[in-house]
Motif scaffolding. Sequence first.
Motif, mmCIF file in Angstrom:
data_model
loop_
_atom_site.group_PDB
_atom_site.id
_atom_site.type_symbol
_atom_site.label_atom_id
_atom_site.label_comp_id
_atom_site.label_asym_id
_atom_site.label_seq_id
_atom_site.Cartn_x
_atom_site.Cartn_y
_atom_site.Cartn_z
ATOM 1 N N UNK A 292 0.839 -1.206 0.000
ATOM 2 C CA UNK A 292 0.000 0.000 0.000
ATOM 3 C C UNK A 292 0.867 1.246 0.000
ATOM 4 N N UNK A 293 1.944 1.229 0.807
ATOM 5 C CA UNK A 293 2.787 2.427 0.906
ATOM 6 C C UNK A 293 3.483 2.735 -0.401
ATOM 7 N N UNK A 294 3.878 1.689 -1.100
ATOM 8 C CA UNK A 294 4.530 1.919 -2.398
ATOM 9 C C UNK A 294 3.526 2.560 -3.361
ATOM 10 N N UNK A 295 2.325 2.007 -3.397
ATOM 11 C CA UNK A 295 1.301 2.557 -4.296
ATOM 12 C C UNK A 295 0.963 3.996 -3.915
ATOM 13 N N UNK A 296 0.793 4.240 -2.617
ATOM 14 C CA UNK A 296 0.448 5.592 -2.157
ATOM 15 C C UNK A 296 1.529 6.595 -2.569
ATOM 16 N N UNK B 84 -4.401 11.264 -1.387
ATOM 17 C CA UNK B 84 -5.270 10.107 -1.595
ATOM 18 C C UNK B 84 -6.725 10.520 -1.386
ATOM 19 N N UNK B 85 -7.637 9.785 -2.009
ATOM 20 C CA UNK B 85 -9.052 10.105 -1.807
ATOM 21 C C UNK B 85 -9.642 9.306 -0.643
ATOM 22 N N UNK C 115 -7.002 -4.756 -3.488
ATOM 23 C CA UNK C 115 -6.498 -3.387 -3.319
ATOM 24 C C UNK C 115 -7.558 -2.388 -3.770
ATOM 25 N N UNK C 116 -8.059 -1.622 -2.813
ATOM 26 C CA UNK C 116 -9.079 -0.598 -3.092
ATOM 27 C C UNK C 116 -8.427 0.740 -2.740
ATOM 28 N N UNK C 117 -8.252 1.597 -3.737
ATOM 29 C CA UNK C 117 -7.464 2.809 -3.514
ATOM 30 C C UNK C 117 -7.922 3.901 -4.468
ATOM 31 N N UNK D 25 -9.543 15.725 -10.936
ATOM 32 C CA UNK D 25 -10.664 14.922 -10.449
ATOM 33 C C UNK D 25 -10.214 13.859 -9.470
ATOM 34 N N UNK D 26 -11.101 12.945 -9.199
ATOM 35 C CA UNK D 26 -10.917 11.988 -8.108
ATOM 36 C C UNK D 26 -11.107 10.567 -8.637
ATOM 37 N N UNK D 27 -10.297 9.642 -8.151
ATOM 38 C CA UNK D 27 -10.427 8.249 -8.592
ATOM 39 C C UNK D 27 -10.737 7.339 -7.410
ATOM 40 N N UNK D 28 -11.256 6.178 -7.723
ATOM 41 C CA UNK D 28 -11.578 5.146 -6.731
ATOM 42 C C UNK D 28 -11.660 3.847 -7.505
#
Lengths: 593, 593
Positions: free
Chosen positions: A340-344, A356-357, A391-393, A400-403
Amino acid sequence: MNEKLTAFRRLMKERGVDMYIVPTDDFHLSEYTGDYFKCRAFLTGFRGSAGTALVTQEEALLWTDGRYFLAAEEELRGSGFSLMKMGVEGVPTLSEYVQAHLKEGGVLGYDGRTVSAQAGKQFLRIAEEQGARIADGWDLVGEIWTDRPPLSHEAAWILGTEYAGEDSASKIKRVRDAMKALGAKAHVLTSLTDISWLLNLRGGDILYCPVILSYLILTESRCVFYVQSESLTEEIRSYLEQLGVETQPYEAVYEDVSMLEGPVLLDPSCINARLYTLLSGRTGLVEAKNPTILMKAVKNEVEAENFRAAHLKDGIVLTKWLYWFKHTVGKEALTELSCARKLDAMRRAVDTSKGLSFETIAGYGPNGAIVHYEPTEESDTPVEAKGFLLVDSGGHYLEGTTDVTRTIACGPLSEKEKEYFTLVLKGHIDLASAKFLEGARGMNLDYLARAPFWERGLDYRHGTGHGVGYLLSVHESPNGFRWKVVPERNDSAEFLPGMIQSDEPGIYLAGEFGVRTESLLLTVEAEKTEFGQFLAFENLTLCPIDLDAVIPEMLTKEEKAYLNRYHETVYQKLCPFMNEEEAAWLKEATRAL
Amino acid sequence: MNEKLTAFRRLMKERGVDMYIVPTDDFHLSEYTGDYFKCRAFLTGFRGSAGTALVTQEEALLWTDGRYFLAAEEELRGSGFSLMKMGVEGVPTLSEYVQAHLKEGGVLGYDGRTVSAQAGKQFLRIAEEQGARIADGWDLVGEIWTDRPPLSHEAAWILGTEYAGEDSASKIKRVRDAMKALGAKAHVLTSLTDISWLLNLRGGDILYCPVILSYLILTESRCVFYVQSESLTEEIRSYLEQLGVETQPYEAVYEDVSMLEGPVLLDPSCINARLYTLLSGRTGLVEAKNPTILMKAVKNEVEAENFRAAHLKDGIVLTKWLYWFKHTVGKEALTELSCARKLDAMRRAVDTSKGLSFETIAGYGPNGAIVHYEPTEESDTPVEAKGFLLVDSGGHYLEGTTDVTRTIACGPLSEKEKEYFTLVLKGHIDLASAKFLEGARGMNLDYLARAPFWERGLDYRHGTGHGVGYLLSVHESPNGFRWKVVPERNDSAEFLPGMIQSDEPGIYLAGEFGVRTESLLLTVEAEKTEFGQFLAFENLTLCPIDLDAVIPEMLTKEEKAYLNRYHETVYQKLCPFMNEEEAAWLKEATRAL
């Protein structure tokens, strides 16, 4: 006996309050709240995101729901508070408890700024029935909380019209037109996302939701922004001045509402009980949905085009991360948190990133089956070269915003894992492929996502999708997908072109694994015929769906065609941004079935 | 100038009424009404099933909807009434007209017995706003209608528990329990189907709906049935006496309601405005749905088993008729009416027949595209050996009520006809195959029937299905299939085992042809899992769907399997009742695709 509770009861006695309620909300009924507002956590020790405390001289109780029973029992230990398990048979609801225990002539207290007008109305009714009184003017927890963190007042910033697609003057005019149509001379706004949308301003006062702690009163001729002066730079002050927006201190709204003339428009589901009480004496109260809710849900063409750009940037990051993950798992030691930290970090490195959203969910194996799981230092689990990582991020960008949720095969899968993955994919695709007449709502279409589950006696216990804000809250009403009618949730509005919502069916096998697949869908016009305007969904999210987990024979011809078209688009859009190895892998990962 | 209108205006003047409204309803808001109640038709000449007249000294107007524009213009000629086309831009609604033309100090009149409490509330609000008055106590049309037919008072008869499955005493107890739960001491029932269901009585006062003109008041200790004495035989009197039901004259209810003690339960959508006015002064008015509505919608096991028997009898008749039709069309001269009359006669000849459940629709060719078409002597059209004949028909039997539509190939069909027939079949099957969690409503499932149309930019402008009563109204709330949320229609209740509803998608090409396929579906339990109780539909209707009109390649594997299973059942059940030629034909007509 807990000292805080003793001090609190002493204070209640001094003020003549017999029963005091401490909810979780801030003054704006925000989904996430700042540290200043964590009164319930301070008093009880319970830090979960949902819960309400109630104190009398005899009892100290905390209500929370099934997600938090275990954590609450742990955290309440030694606090003097007993847990009230919501939804468990024989446990009264908060209202039932108040009704049964509030005595004639008694006083029920709470900070009316932290309770919705709707809840306040209910408490008032109960108090009237019992011959008791409401005292909603004191923040009693604040009075004993000596080391309380200050109110956040991060600097506000302007979201230019190249991003917002409409200037604030035009938005204010539209809201004034709506007020006029409703016969209102004034409108009180307390929802932070509505205010940020209206003024084209963003801030940093709430984690994951870049808004500014503020209130706003709009009349036919004035627009008054109640905000902490620290939030306002010179640039913002001059922007507001040009816009004709006056500023006043944050708390001054509570005095000013009493001086409003003419009928006042307010939304009882979006305004706190204190403001409602102050306004409810007057004759002309127009109770209706905030006009801004629908306006901000319908993205304009600039916003929609920006959302596509945001999803391209987000898709590049997520896909590069996916390449890294697929080529690292089983070779290096990975954990949920390290993944998660790498992705963030990769997301935050995007040029237009605004953070992050929401907190990244990375659940390995059985942890993927816990719907609201977020890995912590304590729960962090090694990721092995088998089974699923869910993985939900998502990220906020100027565009804009992603999810997005992808469930990833970490290595060999069981047939059962593949079968459930494919079921989820069927539901996801069948909903994304819907074509429908204008006027249809989420409750008309939700069945499409659930049918593959219901056919087998399965289900998932969450909504299928929620609206998504533009650099605001990742959960935005009034659109979404849900089958059960819950009028007060306000999430099943008629779809309109420009509305964006998530499509995220899932399946959760406790102790085994969880699967969810989520993309964001933009509502677009399809053809117009003699029967009316037809609408459809454009899939915004750009990231491969793991074909290693798909059983192709379970897909219909139409589902396969949709998946192949989707993967073709993903490849075409992302390939130019991949290096050679990534591109080769992406080609294979997006191959036609 | 029309004499009736002149006399009517003179009477209005005498009584000091400035504006008088003549609706279509009887005193019970029934779907069909007896001849006694046809005041609007008497005054205006317009005989359509929907329409409202309004008279002032200056104007005489009639509102009706698009189905009747042509007929209304014809029939209103010479009446002095002008047509107000509902739904046409620029034409005010009745309420808007009243609002605009009712003067301060004016008097708005209508017979409050023929207006729903809901409509009455609206008129009262308008009158109050305008400073005008309501006079709802006079039936002014009745005063000038010298040759008015008498009120119907056919003999009532008892529906035994072998048919009803529950005796009236048990039903009355259940309603009293519901009253108690709602805190009511009395309950006023005016809906004829609810009263007939409650007392296990049937009558003959309304065409196609075997009920008794009556009212009923239930208290904790008394049950009073307001009914014309002519309707009661000695047998019925003794039955009622044993049941503890008192009888009073039909019109006495208007005096008795004023004497009720304690809170009174009533359903404002099922009670007329006069009764509502008489009751509305009191403090304890409990406004809620009639408890009987849900109780009668959920068929008990005896009723469900009887419905199966009714559908077997009805299926034998319809299938024998179908055999006859298929072997006669093109050989003998047939017309819509001759076909319908033959079918009607066959149905009426069934041993337990209680007549038709509605007027048979038999529309040939372009007439099939007129949704509410019923052939008359004037419109009757020859049926040739090509194209479609659409037949929508049903019967009442002691064992229940049927409603079935089959669209029949009269000979060679065009590809277009087959294509649209198959589309309708897909929608029909996809809905009938649904499996869903308890809690789902029609609005969650309706999309299943419409998807094949919406995918092609097509639609049908009627609901997909309605609830069906047991030897009561063929259109029964609160269950049904509809995608648009229309709260006041009360037809999208959560499905419960035992509810029966029609599944009838269609397509209508004006000037060309129409297709509709309709069967009745009984809601039944499927499996129960950790996620809850799943439900599904059992298809009750037993009659082949015309395979001559199906394009098999357009059906999915699952749709084909459903159709084949359905036809296998039809053959197995009906074959024993067919003669040799019929059986051979049926075998072929139900062959597997």
